[in-house]
Enzyme design. Structure first.
Site, short mmCIF file in Angstrom:
data_model
loop_
_atom_site.label_atom_id
_atom_site.label_comp_id
_atom_site.label_asym_id
_atom_site.label_seq_id
_atom_site.Cartn_x
_atom_site.Cartn_y
_atom_site.Cartn_z
N GLU A 118 43.10 41.70 34.98
CA GLU A 118 41.94 42.47 34.52
C GLU A 118 41.35 41.75 33.31
O GLU A 118 42.03 41.52 32.32
CB GLU A 118 42.34 43.90 34.16
CG GLU A 118 41.23 44.72 33.55
CD GLU A 118 39.96 44.74 34.39
OE1 GLU A 118 38.88 44.49 33.82
OE2 GLU A 118 40.06 44.99 35.62
N ASP A 164 38.77 43.06 44.68
CA ASP A 164 37.94 44.27 44.61
C ASP A 164 37.07 44.20 43.35
O ASP A 164 37.29 44.94 42.39
CB ASP A 164 38.85 45.51 44.60
CG ASP A 164 38.08 46.80 44.42
OD1 ASP A 164 36.89 46.84 44.78
OD2 ASP A 164 38.66 47.76 43.88
#
Length: 284
Positions: A118, A164
């Site tokens: 992330e 994603d």
């Protein structure tokens, strides 16, 4: 990096994506050997449906909330709903919704391992809190696309990578994905890779499908769920998942799953779904 998934947690796209993800992980568990799970755009891992962001859009009402009162769910949907319920045990309503990393953790075995990426510092800090105490997972504050070169192949060669992205770059996001997949193909050619993508205008998706069909992978399966016609760039009309090296007969599972999701999540009379092999259709 302005996107925050908290505004969209539990919406119809999450239901589609996470149900397919459940099916892919369950297929990996059919073999005793351990596997790797890699998430390139992990988000914070856990979301509050009673938070200000989720309450502002109320998208979960036409997503996960639709499934709670439904009966006779397909097996993958049933597993998915039960996992979400397990995070809200003892409550009368759903207040927490799992992102992909947390959902995967609920399915994975002790011997399986996860790599989570992330880039946003605030989201990554929240992700570390979500996954704290789970020694199976390593959290990296880094660009997930770069991880396709730096972190592949994983130590456990059998596994699944979920790509994603937030699609803030719109059409350019597909080009970033293609570059990352080129790196992945060179370093992890037999890895299972699932790419989620939004559908607004069909012409935005077609070049990506052509690239996949002529790309470096032997087998590519596409599943799509549309709630509205794919002819307006002003809203999310549907979403899809391209699955590289999918499990054996996974297309048959999708053929059962998608009609049920279309009916459960319908927002009008123009819903549709499709399952298509772009290359390497499985036979036998």
């Amino acid at each position: 990096m302005n996107y925050r998934h908290a505004f969209h947690a539990g919406n119809f796209a999450d239901v589609f994506k996470h149900t397919v993800l459940v099916g892919l992980i369950e297929s990996l568990k059919l073999k005793k050997t351990p596997f790797s799970y890699i998430d390139t755009h992990s988000g914070r891992g856990r979301y509050r449906l009673d938070g200000s962001e989720a309450m502002r859009t109320a998208e979960a009402a036409d997503g996960i909330q639709r499934l709670l009162a439904a009966s006779r769910l397909p097996s993958l949907v049933h597993v998915y709903v039960n996992l979400v319920r397990s995070l809200n045990a003892g409550r009368e309503e759903l207040l927490e919704y799992p992102g992909s990393p947390l959902l995967a953790s609920l399915l994975m075995r002790d011997e399986d391992r996860g790599l989570l990426c992330e880039l946003n510092p605030e989201e990554c800090a929240a992700l570390r809190v979500t996954m704290q105490g789970d020694a199976r997972f390593a959290v990296h504050e880094r660009d997930g696309y770069a991880a396709c070169k730096a972190l592949l192949p994983p130590k456990l060669r059998r596994g699944l990578m979920l790509i994603d992205p937030p699609f803030e770059a719109q059409d350019d996001e597909f080009r970033f994905i293609e570059q990352a997949l080129g790196d992945a193909a060179a370093r992890w050619p037999n890895g299972m890779i699932a790419i989620w993508y939004p559908i607004k205008l069909r012409q935005q998706v077609q070049p990506f499908h052509r690239w996949l069909a002529n790309g470096p992978f032997g087998k590519v399966l596409v599943a799509e769920l549309l709630l509205h016609p794919d002819n307006s760039g002003l809203r999310l009309n549907g979403c899809g998942m391209a699955i590289i090296n999918p499990p054996w007969k996974f297309d048959q599972q999708l053929e059962t799953l998608l009609p049920a999701l279309q009916e459960l999540l319908a927002q009008g009379r123009y819903g549709q779904h499709r399952v298509e092999w772009l290359t390497g259709r499985q036979t036998g």
